[in-house]
Motif scaffolding. Structure first.
Motif, short mmCIF file in Angstrom:
data_model
loop_
_atom_site.label_atom_id
_atom_site.label_comp_id
_atom_site.label_asym_id
_atom_site.label_seq_id
_atom_site.Cartn_x
_atom_site.Cartn_y
_atom_site.Cartn_z
N ASP A 68 0.88 -1.17 0.00
CA ASP A 68 0.00 0.00 0.00
C ASP A 68 0.92 1.22 0.00
OD1 ASP A 68 -2.01 1.82 0.23
OD2 ASP A 68 -2.62 1.25 2.26
N ASN A 99 -4.72 0.51 4.02
CA ASN A 99 -4.65 0.30 5.46
C ASN A 99 -5.31 1.42 6.28
OD1 ASN A 99 -2.78 2.41 5.35
ND2 ASN A 99 -1.02 1.03 5.34
N TRP A 107 0.29 -4.91 2.85
CA TRP A 107 -1.12 -4.91 3.25
C TRP A 107 -1.80 -6.16 2.71
CZ3 TRP A 107 -3.85 -3.04 6.87
CH2 TRP A 107 -5.25 -2.93 6.77
#
Length: 260
Positions: A103, A129, A137
């Motif tokens: 992420d 997240n 993530w």
């Protein structure tokens, strides 16, 4: 005995079965990772398995694990949608797929994919997240709508220039142990047996007969015997003394009444 059978029947009541992790026998790339000699290749891939199924997920910012040419846990694709075909030892009823990806929030062109397509089934838009942190993530996708299969073709629809993937985990669908077709009849039968036992354990109905003796009344008690070991319709007669009663209070002969 009845308790043992009842407990065995209760053990047959359906319960939720836990999901099982399924490890692919291998995977191939239809659209492979970056092959420019950078740190974002599948470093341990041997033509069958590699980093994407080695059980190691990225948790940190890719700068710290893959930056500067280090051989980190991430496998990267630049300006293309990764396409990976996973094979399994048999057809499975899949429940979920978990993909560990970076992420990256768009920093240096690295970010979360928009969606994932598996055997024609496309996930909703992926969310990160929920913070400003750049991390690995885990993205979970529901595969329960798919028919049982031994092959999953996964396309990761990129959201930024770079897509970094670290690990794929597959789980079977959770289901209930099926209810045996004869269980309701078994439980009904057990209930009937228990009710019959309780009925036999109670007091049997009695027929009390008065004799016609006016001097000192003798009570002849005839009792219907329900014990299964005795002949059906048998009577047991016994006598019992009763106190004398005044004339007129006792039927003179043949009259009687039933007590329970």
């Amino acid at each position: 005995m009845l308790r043992t059978i009842a407990l065995s029947a209760l053990a047959l009541i359906p319960v939720a079965a836990s999901a099982t992790v399924i490890t692919p026998t291998g995977y191939t790339y239809t659209v492979g990772p970056n092959s420019s000699g950078s740190a974002y290749e599948d470093d341990t891939y041997n033509g069958t398995t590699g980093q994407l199924t080695d059980g190691v997920s990225a948790t940190l910012d890719w700068h710290f694990t893959d930056g500067g040419g280090a051989a980190g846990p991430n496998v990267g694709w630049l300006n293309v949608n990764p396409v990976i075909v996973f094979t399994f030892d048999q057809a499975y009823d899949f429940g979920t797929m978990i993909v560990n990806m970076q992420d990256g929030k768009g920093a240096h062109g690295v970010g979360l994919a928009n969606s994932i397509t598996v055997n024609g089934l496309t996930s909703p838009t992926l969310t990160g997240n929920g913070t400003t942190d750049i991390t690995g993530w885990d993205v979970s996708m529901d595969l329960s709508a798919l028919a049982p299969t031994d092959t999953l073709s996964v396309t990761v629809n990129r959201g930024f220039q770079w897509t970094f993937l670290s690990e794929f985990t597959f789980n079977t669908a959770t289901s209930e142990v099926p209810l045996p077709a004869g269980l309701p009849l078994l439980l009904l039968g057990l209930g009937s047996i228990a009710a019959l036992r309780r009925r036999k354990a109670g007091h049997a109905p009695r027929l009390l007969l008065w004799s016609g003796n006016t001097a000192g009344q003798r009570l002849a008690e005839a009792r219907w015997d329900r014990a299964p070991s005795r002949a059906a319709g048998a009577f047991r007669a016994r006598s019992a003394s009763v106190a004398p009663r005044k004339r007129g209070e006792i039927p003179q002969s043949g009259a009687g009444r039933a007590l329970t």
